[in-house]
Design a protein around this motif. Sequence first.
Motif, PDB file in Angstrom:
ATOM      1  N   PRO A  24      11.438   7.196  -2.382  1.00  0.00           N
ATOM      2  CA  PRO A  24      10.193   7.813  -2.844  1.00  0.00           C
ATOM      3  C   PRO A  24       9.061   6.797  -2.901  1.00  0.00           C
ATOM      4  N   ALA A  25       7.832   7.276  -2.890  1.00  0.00           N
ATOM      5  CA  ALA A  25       6.665   6.399  -2.861  1.00  0.00           C
ATOM      6  C   ALA A  25       6.566   5.501  -4.082  1.00  0.00           C
ATOM      7  N   GLU A  26       7.190   5.908  -5.215  1.00  0.00           N
ATOM      8  CA  GLU A  26       7.118   5.084  -6.413  1.00  0.00           C
ATOM      9  C   GLU A  26       7.746   3.711  -6.222  1.00  0.00           C
ATOM     10  N   VAL A  27       8.614   3.587  -5.232  1.00  0.00           N
ATOM     11  CA  VAL A  27       9.305   2.318  -4.996  1.00  0.00           C
ATOM     12  C   VAL A  27       8.325   1.205  -4.625  1.00  0.00           C
ATOM     13  N   THR A  28       7.206   1.560  -4.004  1.00  0.00           N
ATOM     14  CA  THR A  28       6.229   0.522  -3.630  1.00  0.00           C
ATOM     15  C   THR A  28       5.786  -0.257  -4.863  1.00  0.00           C
ATOM     16  N   ALA A  29       5.330   0.438  -5.890  1.00  0.00           N
ATOM     17  CA  ALA A  29       4.879  -0.231  -7.113  1.00  0.00           C
ATOM     18  C   ALA A  29       6.035  -0.931  -7.813  1.00  0.00           C
ATOM     19  N   GLN A  30       7.211  -0.323  -7.789  1.00  0.00           N
ATOM     20  CA  GLN A  30       8.372  -0.946  -8.422  1.00  0.00           C
ATOM     21  C   GLN A  30       8.741  -2.257  -7.738  1.00  0.00           C
ATOM     22  N   MET A  31       8.644  -2.283  -6.416  1.00  0.00           N
ATOM     23  CA  MET A  31       8.943  -3.515  -5.695  1.00  0.00           C
ATOM     24  C   MET A  31       7.857  -4.574  -5.903  1.00  0.00           C
ATOM     25  N   VAL A  32       6.607  -4.162  -6.023  1.00  0.00           N
ATOM     26  CA  VAL A  32       5.553  -5.116  -6.340  1.00  0.00           C
ATOM     27  C   VAL A  32       5.852  -5.791  -7.674  1.00  0.00           C
ATOM     28  N   ALA A  33       6.286  -4.996  -8.658  1.00  0.00           N
ATOM     29  CA  ALA A  33       6.668  -5.571  -9.949  1.00  0.00           C
ATOM     30  C   ALA A  33       7.845  -6.530  -9.787  1.00  0.00           C
ATOM     31  N   ASN A  34       8.762  -6.195  -8.925  1.00  0.00           N
ATOM     32  CA  ASN A  34       9.907  -7.071  -8.658  1.00  0.00           C
ATOM     33  C   ASN A  34       9.452  -8.382  -8.033  1.00  0.00           C
ATOM     34  N   PHE A  35       8.507  -8.312  -7.083  1.00  0.00           N
ATOM     35  CA  PHE A  35       7.942  -9.538  -6.510  1.00  0.00           C
ATOM     36  C   PHE A  35       7.340 -10.401  -7.612  1.00  0.00           C
TER      37      PHE A  35
ATOM     38  N   VAL B 205       2.605 -13.540   6.951  1.00  0.00           N
ATOM     39  CA  VAL B 205       2.181 -12.242   6.438  1.00  0.00           C
ATOM     40  C   VAL B 205       3.386 -11.310   6.323  1.00  0.00           C
ATOM     41  N   GLY B 206       3.426 -10.564   5.216  1.00  0.00           N
ATOM     42  CA  GLY B 206       4.481  -9.592   4.979  1.00  0.00           C
ATOM     43  C   GLY B 206       3.919  -8.369   4.295  1.00  0.00           C
ATOM     44  N   GLU B 207       4.751  -7.359   4.085  1.00  0.00           N
ATOM     45  CA  GLU B 207       4.250  -6.087   3.561  1.00  0.00           C
ATOM     46  C   GLU B 207       5.278  -5.372   2.707  1.00  0.00           C
ATOM     47  N   MET B 208       4.762  -4.419   1.952  1.00  0.00           N
ATOM     48  CA  MET B 208       5.593  -3.467   1.215  1.00  0.00           C
ATOM     49  C   MET B 208       4.843  -2.150   1.163  1.00  0.00           C
ATOM     50  N   GLY B 209       5.494  -1.064   1.562  1.00  0.00           N
ATOM     51  CA  GLY B 209       4.820   0.237   1.518  1.00  0.00           C
ATOM     52  C   GLY B 209       5.735   1.334   2.027  1.00  0.00           C
ATOM     53  N   ILE B 210       6.214   2.179   1.138  1.00  0.00           N
ATOM     54  CA  ILE B 210       7.093   3.264   1.559  1.00  0.00           C
ATOM     55  C   ILE B 210       6.350   4.153   2.565  1.00  0.00           C
ATOM     56  N   GLY B 211       6.976   4.349   3.718  1.00  0.00           N
ATOM     57  CA  GLY B 211       6.372   5.132   4.792  1.00  0.00           C
ATOM     58  C   GLY B 211       5.663   4.312   5.836  1.00  0.00           C
ATOM     59  N   ASN B 212       5.643   2.977   5.666  1.00  0.00           N
ATOM     60  CA  ASN B 212       4.792   2.215   6.590  1.00  0.00           C
ATOM     61  C   ASN B 212       5.403   1.960   7.963  1.00  0.00           C
ATOM     62  N   THR B 213       6.696   2.182   8.177  1.00  0.00           N
ATOM     63  CA  THR B 213       7.182   2.102   9.563  1.00  0.00           C
ATOM     64  C   THR B 213       6.719   3.323  10.363  1.00  0.00           C
TER      65      THR B 213
ATOM     66  N   ALA C 156      -1.666  -5.981  -4.191  1.00  0.00           N
ATOM     67  CA  ALA C 156      -1.413  -4.539  -4.255  1.00  0.00           C
ATOM     68  C   ALA C 156      -2.740  -3.812  -4.057  1.00  0.00           C
ATOM     69  N   LEU C 157      -2.752  -2.873  -3.121  1.00  0.00           N
ATOM     70  CA  LEU C 157      -3.996  -2.225  -2.701  1.00  0.00           C
ATOM     71  C   LEU C 157      -4.020  -0.755  -3.128  1.00  0.00           C
ATOM     72  N   ASP C 158      -4.631  -0.498  -4.266  1.00  0.00           N
ATOM     73  CA  ASP C 158      -4.831   0.889  -4.740  1.00  0.00           C
ATOM     74  C   ASP C 158      -3.547   1.715  -4.663  1.00  0.00           C
ATOM     75  N   LEU C 159      -2.475   1.219  -5.279  1.00  0.00           N
ATOM     76  CA  LEU C 159      -1.193   1.918  -5.179  1.00  0.00           C
ATOM     77  C   LEU C 159      -1.221   3.295  -5.818  1.00  0.00           C
ATOM     78  N   ASP C 160      -2.126   3.494  -6.762  1.00  0.00           N
ATOM     79  CA  ASP C 160      -2.248   4.804  -7.397  1.00  0.00           C
ATOM     80  C   ASP C 160      -3.099   5.779  -6.578  1.00  0.00           C
TER      81      ASP C 160
ATOM     82  N   GLY D 282       0.827  -1.199   0.000  1.00  0.00           N
ATOM     83  CA  GLY D 282       0.000   0.000   0.000  1.00  0.00           C
ATOM     84  C   GLY D 282       0.864   1.252   0.000  1.00  0.00           C
ATOM     85  N   ASN D 283       0.287   2.350  -0.420  1.00  0.00           N
ATOM     86  CA  ASN D 283       0.986   3.631  -0.403  1.00  0.00           C
ATOM     87  C   ASN D 283       0.352   4.573   0.618  1.00  0.00           C
ATOM     88  N   HIS D 284       1.159   5.503   1.115  1.00  0.00           N
ATOM     89  CA  HIS D 284       0.785   6.317   2.270  1.00  0.00           C
ATOM     90  C   HIS D 284       0.938   7.805   1.998  1.00  0.00           C
ATOM     91  N   GLY D 285      -0.099   8.567   2.334  1.00  0.00           N
ATOM     92  CA  GLY D 285      -0.030  10.013   2.201  1.00  0.00           C
ATOM     93  C   GLY D 285       1.070  10.617   3.057  1.00  0.00           C
TER      94      GLY D 285
END
Length: 339
Positions: free
Chosen positions: A85-96, A159-167, A118-122, A72-75
């Motif tokens: 940058p937030a774009e890395v979330t989608a890039q890493m999903v593609a890598n997965f 369970v695992g995750e990917m999301g820039i800003g999620n920590t 992937a949950l509404d990355l855009d 997911g991506n975070h405001g």
Amino acid sequence: MEFQSYAEIHARVKALPAADRLAEAAARARDAELTKPAGSLARLEQCVFHLAGWQGRPKPRLDKVHILIFAGNHGIAARGVSAFPAEVTAQMVANFERGGAAINQLAKLHGAALSVTALDLDRPTRDFTLTAAMTEEECLAAINAGAAAVPERSDLVIVGEMGIGNTTVAAAIAAALFGGGVAEWVGAGTGVAGAALTSKLSAVEVGIARHAGALDDPLAILQALGGRELAAIFGAVLAARLRSISVLLDGFVTAAAAAVLARLAPGGLDHCLTGHVSAERGHRRLLDRLGQQPLLDLGMRLGEGSGAAVALGLLKAAVACHDGMSTFAEASVSNRNGN
């Protein structure tokens, strides 16, 4: 499995299924007869008893392991709280999806099924320092996406995750659920320091103050401060419990998401084990609050479910010993009683 409202979730968590104590007792009885001193495999034995209870069989198996990754991506990322940058979330999903990430190699190593949701990355969540990160409808949709990812039957779910800003989000949720100074929960995440770390601390402090009125309901905290992937992890952990499937948690972010269930229901995480304690500052503190003892302490901080997937090797070792070892009688070895 789909939840229509927060009220339904509150109702469902009042009657969570328990482990099969007969199966667990039978696993303990077999362990007592195996050709080894009592308790000599220590935590490995306890892991077997846990798995036996939740699988409902005296000799647990790990043939069907499912690794569920949510992204997911975070405001809040717009405030510079991450080194990436937030774009890395989608890039890493593609890598997965291409099979190029660490978690892909670990899943392949263990023969585990890997899925990525992937949950509404855009459409990032909103900046929680200004308003609630999600509406109730958005939060429920993410919870249900997580629940839907859990198979009807599984020997174990990771369970695992990917999301820039999620920590940052995880720190905010942990602080809101358990209190304490924000600095005790906020860590370096992707490696931030200096002004970026100061911004991260400030964001969590402002967010908690802004949403003080929501702090009496864990679901409201998840909605106000959370992210779609954390809501999905919560949904997956809850769905797994309702199906009596054991869950292996990964790092700080997955623990923060699962902590929502722990606060909703005493013993809500009884079906969970924790794969590792990460290098993220708040993780060990959070595990202490949850009563979870990690299997590994390797200083990892990658996310993706990677620490839990490494710990899966320990669980497989435990199950192999319990399943394959001879009893004293089978091996014609005298037990501690000389029989």
